[in-house]
Scaffold this motif. Structure first.
Motif, PDB file in Angstrom:
ATOM      1  N   GLN A  47      43.519  67.059  25.882  1.00  9.82           N
ATOM      2  CA  GLN A  47      43.393  67.561  24.516  1.00  9.82           C
ATOM      3  C   GLN A  47      43.607  69.070  24.455  1.00  9.82           C
ATOM      4  OE1 GLN A  47      39.627  66.423  22.842  1.00  9.82           O
ATOM      5  NE2 GLN A  47      40.239  64.310  22.462  1.00  9.82           N
ATOM      6  N   LEU A  51      46.513  70.937  22.356  1.00  6.49           N
ATOM      7  CA  LEU A  51      46.152  71.939  21.355  1.00  6.49           C
ATOM      8  C   LEU A  51      46.807  73.281  21.653  1.00  6.49           C
ATOM      9  CD1 LEU A  51      44.511  72.668  18.855  1.00  6.49           C
ATOM     10  CD2 LEU A  51      42.578  73.205  20.357  1.00  6.49           C
ATOM     11  N   HIS A  55      49.297  75.153  19.193  1.00  8.22           N
ATOM     12  CA  HIS A  55      48.986  76.541  18.826  1.00  8.22           C
ATOM     13  C   HIS A  55      50.221  77.432  18.979  1.00  8.22           C
ATOM     14  CE1 HIS A  55      46.055  80.190  19.409  1.00  8.22           C
ATOM     15  NE2 HIS A  55      46.853  80.319  18.365  1.00  8.22           N
ATOM     16  N   LEU A  87      42.842  65.578  15.908  1.00  7.57           N
ATOM     17  CA  LEU A  87      42.997  66.903  16.513  1.00  7.57           C
ATOM     18  C   LEU A  87      43.705  67.861  15.554  1.00  7.57           C
ATOM     19  CD1 LEU A  87      42.586  68.475  19.243  1.00  7.57           C
ATOM     20  CD2 LEU A  87      44.968  67.932  19.728  1.00  7.57           C
ATOM     21  N   ASN A  92      40.218  73.985  14.697  1.00  9.05           N
ATOM     22  CA  ASN A  92      40.052  74.375  16.096  1.00  9.05           C
ATOM     23  C   ASN A  92      40.924  75.562  16.503  1.00  9.05           C
ATOM     24  OD1 ASN A  92      42.470  72.946  15.943  1.00  9.05           O
ATOM     25  ND2 ASN A  92      41.614  71.110  16.890  1.00  9.05           N
ATOM     26  N   THR A  97      42.772  74.697  10.674  1.00  7.09           N
ATOM     27  CA  THR A  97      43.576  73.646  11.287  1.00  7.09           C
ATOM     28  C   THR A  97      44.941  74.184  11.699  1.00  7.09           C
ATOM     29  OG1 THR A  97      44.517  72.976   9.155  1.00  7.09           O
ATOM     30  CG2 THR A  97      42.463  71.911   9.823  1.00  7.09           C
ATOM     31  N   ALA A  98      45.611  73.433  12.558  1.00  4.12           N
ATOM     32  CA  ALA A  98      46.976  73.802  12.958  1.00  4.12           C
ATOM     33  C   ALA A  98      47.907  73.789  11.744  1.00  4.12           C
ATOM     34  CB  ALA A  98      47.485  72.838  14.025  1.00  4.12           C
TER      35      ALA A  98
END
Length: 222
Positions: A47, A51, A55, A87, A92, A97-98
């Motif tokens: 994960q 991520l 990012h 996710l 995060n 959020t992304a």
């Protein structure tokens, strides 16, 4: 040869089943816990890696567009579908959020690819996306992601019953030297306008133009 009858006899009797079973059960439980802990740790590392790649995509303005699709596909393949969707909707990355960063950094191609893996936005994710559109003054993304659809629930219900197509709302900003004046104009095309207004008596629409705006249209009694 003399035998000493006072010596303790040697017993070849095996331990009871309960003793053996308890020992095996304890070892089995420890083994299962160890395997579960290993798999959980491996999943967390996976994960974190996914991520990290996401990012890089949403925070790199100079990223080659042609490389976005294969990277996102590889990230999606590394996790179960539901897990990847969750996710993407978690705050995060710097408390957002992304998808938020994809909008703010004008990564439209990445945004369009990422939302394909989200069947329905959570409330928290939807709120974050609305904030992103307002921050970036991005009305196109606001409409593209249908972020205003849940604003007026009664109006949306009537639209579904009537089989009414989506309204067309376009925002145009005036190109002026003084950007502080925030001049803009909005072009509205309301489908089945009179019928909807007669049924609902009023409805509200949202649009983004240097902030979030709401317009209310009401039918006054004669």
């Amino acid at each position: 040869m003399a035998l000493d009858n006072s010596a303790s006899p040697v017993s070849d009797t095996p331990p009871s089943y309960d003793v053996i079973n308890t020992s095996v059960s304890t070892d089995s439980t420890r083994c299962k816990r160890s395997v579960f802990s290993f798999l959980q740790s491996k999943q967390k590392r996976r994960q974190a890696l996914v991520l990290s790649r996401i990012h890089e995509i949403v925070s790199s303005p100079d990223l080659n567009v042609s490389s976005v699709l294969p990277i996102i596909k590889s990230c999606a393949a590394a996790l179960p579908t539901a897990e990847f969707s969750n996710l993407l909707q978690k705050r995060n990355i710097e408390s957002h959020t992304a998808l938020y960063w994809a909008i703010v950094n004008h990564q439209r191609e990445a945004l369009l690819e990422l939302v394909k893996f989200i069947p329905k936005f959570s409330r928290a994710c939807s709120a974050d996306l609305r904030l992103a559109c307002m921050t970036a003054s991005d009305h196109d993304s606001f409409m593209l992601l249908n972020l205003g659809d849940n604003f007026d629930h009664k109006c949306r219900y009537i639209i579904r019953i009537l089989g009414c197509p989506r309204d067309d709302i376009q925002v145009y900003e005036w190109d002026t030297a003084d950007r502080s004046k925030n001049h803009f104009y909005v072009h509205f095309v309301f489908r089945m306008f009179q019928k909807r207004l007669r049924i609902a008596r009023k409805f509200e629409v949202e649009f983004v133009a240097q902030g979030m705006w709401t317009m209310t249209l009401a039918c006054c009694p004669c």
